[in-house]
Design a protein around this motif. Structure first.
Motif, PDB file in Angstrom:
ATOM      1  N   GLY A 127       0.813  -1.207   0.000  1.00  0.00           N
ATOM      2  CA  GLY A 127       0.000   0.000   0.000  1.00  0.00           C
ATOM      3  C   GLY A 127       0.843   1.251   0.000  1.00  0.00           C
ATOM      4  O   GLY A 127       2.042   1.194  -0.218  1.00  0.00           O
ATOM      5  N   PRO A 128       0.155   2.374   0.197  1.00  0.00           N
ATOM      6  CA  PRO A 128      -1.143   2.470   0.841  1.00  0.00           C
ATOM      7  C   PRO A 128      -2.270   1.925  -0.043  1.00  0.00           C
ATOM      8  O   PRO A 128      -2.301   2.169  -1.238  1.00  0.00           O
ATOM      9  N   VAL A 129      -3.174   1.182   0.609  1.00  0.00           N
ATOM     10  CA  VAL A 129      -4.327   0.626  -0.086  1.00  0.00           C
ATOM     11  C   VAL A 129      -5.500   1.604  -0.066  1.00  0.00           C
ATOM     12  O   VAL A 129      -6.436   1.464  -0.854  1.00  0.00           O
ATOM     13  N   GLU A 179      -4.716  10.176   6.770  1.00  0.00           N
ATOM     14  CA  GLU A 179      -4.328   8.802   7.045  1.00  0.00           C
ATOM     15  C   GLU A 179      -4.075   8.005   5.770  1.00  0.00           C
ATOM     16  O   GLU A 179      -4.792   8.151   4.785  1.00  0.00           O
ATOM     17  N   GLU A 180      -3.064   7.144   5.869  1.00  0.00           N
ATOM     18  CA  GLU A 180      -2.787   6.148   4.845  1.00  0.00           C
ATOM     19  C   GLU A 180      -3.019   4.784   5.488  1.00  0.00           C
ATOM     20  O   GLU A 180      -2.586   4.553   6.616  1.00  0.00           O
ATOM     21  N   PHE A 181      -3.713   3.905   4.772  1.00  0.00           N
ATOM     22  CA  PHE A 181      -3.989   2.558   5.257  1.00  0.00           C
ATOM     23  C   PHE A 181      -3.145   1.566   4.465  1.00  0.00           C
ATOM     24  O   PHE A 181      -3.123   1.620   3.234  1.00  0.00           O
ATOM     25  N   PHE A 182      -2.478   0.686   5.183  1.00  0.00           N
ATOM     26  CA  PHE A 182      -1.638  -0.346   4.580  1.00  0.00           C
ATOM     27  C   PHE A 182      -2.234  -1.716   4.894  1.00  0.00           C
ATOM     28  O   PHE A 182      -3.057  -1.843   5.800  1.00  0.00           O
ATOM     29  N   LEU A 183      -1.808  -2.721   4.164  1.00  0.00           N
ATOM     30  CA  LEU A 183      -2.324  -4.082   4.322  1.00  0.00           C
ATOM     31  C   LEU A 183      -1.185  -5.038   4.623  1.00  0.00           C
ATOM     32  O   LEU A 183      -0.132  -4.977   3.982  1.00  0.00           O
ATOM     33  N   THR A 185      -8.575 -11.078  -1.029  1.00  0.00           N
ATOM     34  CA  THR A 185      -7.843 -11.879  -2.011  1.00  0.00           C
ATOM     35  C   THR A 185      -6.543 -11.209  -2.455  1.00  0.00           C
ATOM     36  O   THR A 185      -5.843 -11.732  -3.317  1.00  0.00           O
ATOM     37  N   GLY A 186      -6.225 -10.060  -1.878  1.00  0.00           N
ATOM     38  CA  GLY A 186      -4.996  -9.349  -2.211  1.00  0.00           C
ATOM     39  C   GLY A 186      -5.296  -7.947  -2.698  1.00  0.00           C
ATOM     40  O   GLY A 186      -6.436  -7.606  -3.018  1.00  0.00           O
ATOM     41  N   TRP A 187      -4.254  -7.141  -2.759  1.00  0.00           N
ATOM     42  CA  TRP A 187      -4.396  -5.755  -3.178  1.00  0.00           C
ATOM     43  C   TRP A 187      -4.174  -5.664  -4.677  1.00  0.00           C
ATOM     44  O   TRP A 187      -3.206  -6.215  -5.208  1.00  0.00           O
TER      45      TRP A 187
END
Length: 195
Positions: free
Chosen positions: A101-103, A121-125, A179-181
């Motif tokens: 990410g970020p996702v 905000e940045e969201f990561f996986l 199932t993934g980014w």
């Protein structure tokens, strides 16, 4: 079995109230404290997502669920901040190379420590197939004042909780990421912003 760390007993009336924001908050030109934040969407092998429940220090009856994360320190990348916050808030360790990410991104204005604040905000996986026990001994005094528990959530159950879940549209986002980014950075709805 759900991993869960319960909140300690609520402090009595003589407890110290949190009024100071951390050093990662800076005053914006409009006088509103601001920081950049990194949050982590952490999944286990069963597709459950790790969430934290917190409450409003000034209104303890109001609580909500949110992802692990916090401020990005000067010179720190979003991935490094998300990995650090995960370790501090849960004891879990993930390799930064395994974080994608970020996702997603969002801007939010909310009340925190008796102040209105703004956070980008940045969201990561990341995935943690065998997480082990949750540890909260790395919580700061500020975190101890408003964070109540950390637990793994099945998405159907999280979608049905009575408390608010932040960010808005979080469960649909996680369903897309199971199932993934796909490489697309999603723009989550801005929250609390006017105008």
């Amino acid at each position: 079995m759900t991993s869960r760390v319960p909140r300690k007993a609520a402090p009595g009336p003589a407890a110290v109230r949190v009024t100071q924001l951390g050093p990662d908050w800076v005053e914006g030109p409009d006088g509103v404290p601001f920081r950049r934040g990194a949050r982590l969407v952490l999944l286990d092998a069963a597709g459950r997502v790790l969430m934290v429940r917190g409450h409003d220090v000034d209104n303890p009856s109001r609580s909500w669920w949110f992802t692990v994360g916090g401020g990005i320190d000067p010179g720190e990348t979003g991935v490094a901040a998300a990995v650090r916050e995960l370790r501090e808030e849960t004891g879990f360790v993930v390799d930064p190379a395994d974080v994608v990410g970020p996702v997603a991104r969002r801007r939010a204005v909310f009340d925190f420590a008796a102040r209105t604040v703004r956070q980008d905000e940045e969201f990561f996986l990341a995935r943690l197939p065998e997480p082990g026990p949750i540890r909260t001994d790395g919580w700061t005094d500020v975190e101890r004042a408003f964070m109540d528990e950390v637990r793994w959530w099945d998405l159907d159950a999280l979608e049905a909780v009575a408390e608010e879940v932040f960010p808005a549209d979080f469960v649909p986002l996680v369903r897309e990421l199971l199932t993934g980014w796909d490489g697309v950075v999603r723009a989550l709805p801005d929250e609390g912003l006017v105008g």
